[in-house]
Design a protein around this motif. Sequence first.
Motif, PDB file in Angstrom:
ATOM      1  N   LEU A 164       0.855  -1.188   0.000  1.00 23.78           N
ATOM      2  CA  LEU A 164       0.000   0.000   0.000  1.00 23.78           C
ATOM      3  C   LEU A 164       0.888   1.233   0.000  1.00 23.78           C
ATOM      4  O   LEU A 164       2.049   1.150   0.362  1.00 23.78           O
ATOM      5  CB  LEU A 164      -0.851   0.024   1.261  1.00 23.78           C
ATOM      6  CG  LEU A 164      -1.641  -1.242   1.529  1.00 23.78           C
ATOM      7  CD1 LEU A 164      -1.214  -1.882   2.824  1.00 23.78           C
ATOM      8  CD2 LEU A 164      -3.105  -0.920   1.556  1.00 23.78           C
ATOM      9  N   THR A 165       0.327   2.388  -0.351  1.00 23.73           N
ATOM     10  CA  THR A 165       1.127   3.616  -0.269  1.00 23.73           C
ATOM     11  C   THR A 165       0.648   4.474   0.897  1.00 23.73           C
ATOM     12  O   THR A 165      -0.478   4.326   1.372  1.00 23.73           O
ATOM     13  CB  THR A 165       1.047   4.432  -1.577  1.00 23.73           C
ATOM     14  OG1 THR A 165      -0.310   4.735  -1.833  1.00 23.73           O
ATOM     15  CG2 THR A 165       1.633   3.649  -2.740  1.00 23.73           C
ATOM     16  N   GLU A 166       1.517   5.377   1.310  1.00 28.14           N
ATOM     17  CA  GLU A 166       1.227   6.231   2.462  1.00 28.14           C
ATOM     18  C   GLU A 166      -0.064   7.010   2.292  1.00 28.14           C
ATOM     19  O   GLU A 166      -0.843   7.154   3.230  1.00 28.14           O
ATOM     20  CB  GLU A 166       2.393   7.203   2.685  1.00 28.14           C
ATOM     21  CG  GLU A 166       3.666   6.514   3.114  1.00 28.14           C
ATOM     22  CD  GLU A 166       4.886   7.387   2.884  1.00 28.14           C
ATOM     23  OE1 GLU A 166       5.377   7.962   3.852  1.00 28.14           O
ATOM     24  OE2 GLU A 166       5.327   7.503   1.732  1.00 28.14           O
ATOM     25  N   SER A 167      -0.293   7.546   1.090  1.00 31.63           N
ATOM     26  CA  SER A 167      -1.473   8.391   0.880  1.00 31.63           C
ATOM     27  C   SER A 167      -2.756   7.599   1.113  1.00 31.63           C
ATOM     28  O   SER A 167      -3.759   8.138   1.576  1.00 31.63           O
ATOM     29  CB  SER A 167      -1.459   8.993  -0.522  1.00 31.63           C
ATOM     30  OG  SER A 167      -1.409   7.972  -1.474  1.00 31.63           O
ATOM     31  N   MET A 168      -2.726   6.298   0.809  1.00 34.26           N
ATOM     32  CA  MET A 168      -3.907   5.465   1.015  1.00 34.26           C
ATOM     33  C   MET A 168      -4.235   5.320   2.497  1.00 34.26           C
ATOM     34  O   MET A 168      -5.388   5.193   2.879  1.00 34.26           O
ATOM     35  CB  MET A 168      -3.677   4.077   0.407  1.00 34.26           C
ATOM     36  CG  MET A 168      -3.691   4.084  -1.110  1.00 34.26           C
ATOM     37  SD  MET A 168      -2.849   2.668  -1.848  1.00 34.26           S
ATOM     38  CE  MET A 168      -3.820   1.322  -1.232  1.00 34.26           C
ATOM     39  N   LEU A 169      -3.196   5.347   3.316  1.00 35.55           N
ATOM     40  CA  LEU A 169      -3.385   5.128   4.751  1.00 35.55           C
ATOM     41  C   LEU A 169      -3.797   6.398   5.476  1.00 35.55           C
ATOM     42  O   LEU A 169      -4.472   6.357   6.485  1.00 35.55           O
ATOM     43  CB  LEU A 169      -2.096   4.595   5.371  1.00 35.55           C
ATOM     44  CG  LEU A 169      -1.569   3.308   4.755  1.00 35.55           C
ATOM     45  CD1 LEU A 169      -0.286   2.894   5.431  1.00 35.55           C
ATOM     46  CD2 LEU A 169      -2.617   2.211   4.871  1.00 35.55           C
ATOM     47  N   LEU A 170      -3.342   7.534   4.932  1.00 37.00           N
ATOM     48  CA  LEU A 170      -3.532   8.782   5.667  1.00 37.00           C
ATOM     49  C   LEU A 170      -4.859   9.464   5.386  1.00 37.00           C
ATOM     50  O   LEU A 170      -5.270  10.349   6.124  1.00 37.00           O
ATOM     51  CB  LEU A 170      -2.364   9.731   5.389  1.00 37.00           C
ATOM     52  CG  LEU A 170      -1.009   9.175   5.863  1.00 37.00           C
ATOM     53  CD1 LEU A 170       0.124  10.104   5.506  1.00 37.00           C
ATOM     54  CD2 LEU A 170      -1.027   8.902   7.366  1.00 37.00           C
ATOM     55  N   GLN A 171      -5.535   9.044   4.304  1.00 39.84           N
ATOM     56  CA  GLN A 171      -6.817   9.663   3.958  1.00 39.84           C
ATOM     57  C   GLN A 171      -7.810   9.573   5.107  1.00 39.84           C
ATOM     58  O   GLN A 171      -8.407  10.548   5.519  1.00 39.84           O
ATOM     59  CB  GLN A 171      -7.414   9.008   2.712  1.00 39.84           C
ATOM     60  CG  GLN A 171      -7.116   9.800   1.452  1.00 39.84           C
ATOM     61  CD  GLN A 171      -7.523   9.039   0.202  1.00 39.84           C
ATOM     62  OE1 GLN A 171      -8.277   8.082   0.248  1.00 39.84           O
ATOM     63  NE2 GLN A 171      -7.016   9.493  -0.937  1.00 39.84           N
ATOM     64  N   ASP A 172      -7.974   8.366   5.592  1.00 39.51           N
ATOM     65  CA  ASP A 172      -8.881   8.133   6.715  1.00 39.51           C
ATOM     66  C   ASP A 172      -8.221   7.054   7.569  1.00 39.51           C
ATOM     67  O   ASP A 172      -8.388   5.852   7.333  1.00 39.51           O
ATOM     68  CB  ASP A 172     -10.249   7.674   6.187  1.00 39.51           C
ATOM     69  CG  ASP A 172     -11.229   7.412   7.329  1.00 39.51           C
ATOM     70  OD1 ASP A 172     -10.799   7.364   8.507  1.00 39.51           O
ATOM     71  OD2 ASP A 172     -12.424   7.250   7.048  1.00 39.51           O
TER      72      ASP A 172
END
Length: 286
Positions: A152-160
């Motif tokens: 997974l990428t960081e942006s996917m985790l930080l959205q919600d």
Amino acid sequence: AAKRQGRNAYAVFDEAMYASVINEARQRMEMERALAEEQFVVHYQPVVDLPHQRVTGVEALVRWQHPERGLLAPNHFIDNAEESGLIVPLGRWVLQEACHQLARWQADGYAEGLTMNVNLSARQFQYAGLVGDVRDAIASSGVEAGLLTLELTESMLLQDIDAASETLHALRRLGVHLAIDDFGTGYSSLNYLKRLPVDVIKIDRAFIAEVATDAGDKTLVDAVVTLSRALSLKTVAEGIETDDQQAMLHLLGCEYGQGYLFGRPAGPEAIASLLREHAEVSSLHT
Ligand code: C2E
Ligand code: MG
Ligand code: MG
Ligand code: MG
């Protein structure tokens, strides 16, 4: 200038926009048919244990065997698949294919303990059926869940982060491992590394390219490796192309690497012969 050109400038702009909308829609339909007609293929790139110089796993990377345009890399179609939502069934297919390929290599006897990495897109990660898809891929192929790592990428985790945390825990309960891909290119928050059940950090190749020649990049990679180790995570360096880069990463204590130096992504047969050679080499040493 736009003003002087007047209405024509807008007309040209509209036409170009129209053309690109039509092209996207056309590609979308083409991709749907491609999926039904099994034009997608999965290539695999070796992941190497740097201190032992041993292939320990592979990363699955999708390609489109286009009837007219030849073999297309993901940058030609992944964004469109993501926007249209086709990435969900396409990603499901990649998961199935990668797990079944791992099972076939195991059945052929030269893939003991080999791990399989599969990339997830943002859309797939948000899709409510993801956990079920992963469970199905494991069950129908019969591979051990612990051999599968989802990237997974960081942006996917930080959205919600709460929703992400829930999904990650549900995936973890299946027994699969989780990796942060392209680490360092997103809005890194060290907080999530502690909060989320992540097992692996993959350092983006942007930092590896100059790791042997640029003091700043070397310092950054050193810091990431140290952090990763402190959190008991595995570290993989992406995009290793030269011996100098490899030597530096080894010196910095990075345990795993991936890159053209060890092998480009290749079809299952090419990977099988790589694994076979490897098995022969290591049996010579024992
Ligand atoms: P990624 O997951 O970061 O994969 C690594 C990319 O770097 C691959 O590009 C690989 O071929 C390339 N690479 C590996 N070693 C080297 C090297 O030494 N030098 C250079 N210059 N490049 C190297 P590829 O296969 O074109 O894939 C690009 C991206 O497309 C992947 O980046 C991943 O984000 C996405 N992708 C690929 N397959 C899938 C898939 O099945 N599902 C999803 N959602 N995304 C995928
Ligand atoms: Mg990846
Ligand atoms: Mg990457
Ligand atoms: Mg990527």
